[in-house]
Design an enzyme around this catalytic site. Sequence first.
Site, short mmCIF file in Angstrom:
data_model
loop_
_atom_site.label_atom_id
_atom_site.label_comp_id
_atom_site.label_asym_id
_atom_site.label_seq_id
_atom_site.Cartn_x
_atom_site.Cartn_y
_atom_site.Cartn_z
N ILE A 26 43.92 36.34 45.08
CA ILE A 26 43.30 37.61 44.71
C ILE A 26 42.27 37.26 43.64
O ILE A 26 42.57 36.56 42.66
CB ILE A 26 44.33 38.64 44.21
N SER A 27 41.05 37.70 43.82
CA SER A 27 39.96 37.27 42.95
C SER A 27 40.14 37.77 41.52
O SER A 27 40.76 38.80 41.26
CB SER A 27 38.62 37.77 43.48
#
Length: 217
Positions: A64-65
């Site tokens: 997840i960025s």
Amino acid sequence: MHADTYRHRGQRRALVEELRRKGIRSERVLSAVQAVPRHAFFEAAFQQHAYQDKAFPIGEGQTISQPYTVAYQTELLAPEPQHRVLEIGTGSGYQCCVLLELTPHVYSIEYQPVLFERTRRRLAHMHRAAHLFCGDGSLGLPQHAPFDRILVTAGSPTLPRPLLRQLRVGGCLVIPVGDAQVQRMVRVTRVSEEEFTREQFEEFRFVPLLGQAGWNS
């Protein structure tokens, strides 16, 4: 589905202020980050990491960025409510949900089938209505083109020509381009049918864009 408590909302407000200090200026983007419960994308055991400004593993070799990266790319993309947006790399669905706060017309494609199915179920539970697809994102979604905005959330060795062809004139593509270690954020605007302009921004490090027009080409 994870409850969105007063404490979570307070953590998001603190995260938004951190992003503002780091240089994010778009109030629309900051409001979108404030609206999306990032902890909903984490397993219960890892929820303490949800509002830290860092990337986090989500399985299948993906992450997840980092919230700053999500906000930075979204600010460069500048989607308006009427825009049709294509996201390459659905991942956890977090970036997709931020985009949905800015326009209801979001199409997103994920390369990894296991991740796609997990995220499809998550977004359904969250009542987030994006158009989700599983396949080779480096080739885009020609059957749904043209798009006003295209966002790539994985590092590419080059500018994928299929994505450039799917841009509407006046539209733009935001993509990290470089080698396997580091990429530079690039924004390409389609000025006419045959003419494109290119701008370069900060360096980042993304997972690789897999597919025929990415690292598997």
